[in-house]
Design an enzyme around this catalytic site. Sequence first.
Site, PDB file in Angstrom:
ATOM      1  N   SER A   1       0.820  -1.213   0.000  1.00 45.83           N
ATOM      2  CA  SER A   1       0.000   0.000   0.000  1.00 45.83           C
ATOM      3  C   SER A   1       0.852   1.261   0.000  1.00 45.83           C
ATOM      4  O   SER A   1       2.015   1.255   0.400  1.00 45.83           O
ATOM      5  CB  SER A   1      -0.899   0.027   1.236  1.00 45.83           C
ATOM      6  OG  SER A   1      -1.604  -1.165   1.362  1.00 45.83           O
TER       7      SER A   1
HETATM    8  N1  SAH Z   1      -0.737  -5.154   4.142  1.00 45.25           N
HETATM    9  C1  SAH Z   1       0.026  -5.389   2.929  1.00 45.25           C
HETATM   10  C2  SAH Z   1      -0.763  -5.027   1.675  1.00 45.25           C
HETATM   11  C3  SAH Z   1      -1.361  -6.219   1.201  1.00 45.25           C
HETATM   12  S1  SAH Z   1      -2.235  -6.268  -0.313  1.00 45.25           S
HETATM   13  C4  SAH Z   1       1.361  -4.714   2.941  1.00 45.25           C
HETATM   14  O1  SAH Z   1       1.637  -3.939   3.871  1.00 45.25           O
HETATM   15  O2  SAH Z   1       2.159  -4.973   2.035  1.00 45.25           O
HETATM   16  C5  SAH Z   1      -3.481  -7.387   0.234  1.00 45.25           C
HETATM   17  C6  SAH Z   1      -3.049  -8.766   0.584  1.00 45.25           C
HETATM   18  O3  SAH Z   1      -4.198  -9.466   1.028  1.00 45.25           O
HETATM   19  C7  SAH Z   1      -2.489  -9.569  -0.588  1.00 45.25           C
HETATM   20  O4  SAH Z   1      -1.219 -10.053  -0.278  1.00 45.25           O
HETATM   21  C8  SAH Z   1      -3.504 -10.708  -0.754  1.00 45.25           C
HETATM   22  O5  SAH Z   1      -2.910 -11.937  -1.162  1.00 45.25           O
HETATM   23  C9  SAH Z   1      -4.073 -10.812   0.637  1.00 45.25           C
HETATM   24  N2  SAH Z   1      -5.385 -11.456   0.718  1.00 45.25           N
HETATM   25  C10 SAH Z   1      -6.460 -11.314  -0.102  1.00 45.25           C
HETATM   26  N3  SAH Z   1      -7.486 -12.070   0.332  1.00 45.25           N
HETATM   27  C11 SAH Z   1      -7.069 -12.691   1.466  1.00 45.25           C
HETATM   28  C12 SAH Z   1      -7.668 -13.597   2.380  1.00 45.25           C
HETATM   29  N4  SAH Z   1      -8.935 -14.030   2.246  1.00 45.25           N
HETATM   30  N5  SAH Z   1      -6.930 -14.035   3.422  1.00 45.25           N
HETATM   31  C13 SAH Z   1      -5.651 -13.627   3.610  1.00 45.25           C
HETATM   32  N6  SAH Z   1      -5.025 -12.761   2.778  1.00 45.25           N
HETATM   33  C14 SAH Z   1      -5.718 -12.294   1.723  1.00 45.25           C
END
Ligand code: SAH
Length: 214
Positions: A62
Amino acid sequence: MTTPFDPRIVQLVMALRSAGVSDKAVLSAIERTPRDLFVPQGFQDQAFENRPLPIDCGQTISQPLVVAKMTEALQVTDRCKVLEIGTGSGYQAAVLARLARRVYTIERYRTLAREALERFSALRLTTIVHRIGDGSVGWPEQAPFDRIIVTAAAPKMPIELLGQLREGGICVAPVQNGPVQTLMRYVCHPDGYSEEFLFDVRFVPLVAGAARAL
Ligand code: SAH
């Protein structure tokens, strides 16, 4: 790796302040978290710019301003047990770990979870507990949580997650709202949940179901 006083971090923190982030603890947590460690090799030159960047598995780290504002909205103290859904690069979890008592983070991609874990070890962030799986059902064995942060957008707030919030607890989550995504803040009261609209955001989707083998 960067020292906390790398001029690029100082500039980033200044940009966050001028964009309205005023919580000193949050700004200090960002200052102490080297974002270059969390972005892929090819994007090192942009690691301290205020923009989202691609990471493995087609996901995104993000934008720092969104991380800062979400963290601020979560009102984390050193007594909080925090749950994060969507570990991704691990950056948000690392920022939270500077503020919270313990951070539980769930990721559905094995590759991302493994890479994030290596970063947590490199930074000696021993208060982060991670798990590979479907975060849309939360982490019932560890509930209740004082704070929950969701970093992927759901069509609507998963009710199982809110159910894992302690009374007085706060959840911040992006929720699809027609064509836009809005960041919502929920507070758990004895008689239900209050909800508040914060601002529009753009996140990758929260995908319910089994974890990815990748
Ligand atoms: N917080 C992260 C940003 C992540 S982007 C950072 O600081 O880099 C969102 C993430 O959520 C992705 O890696 C995606 O694979 C994950 N995601 C999506 N659906 C999910 C689920 N049901 N359970 C766990 N992770 C999930």
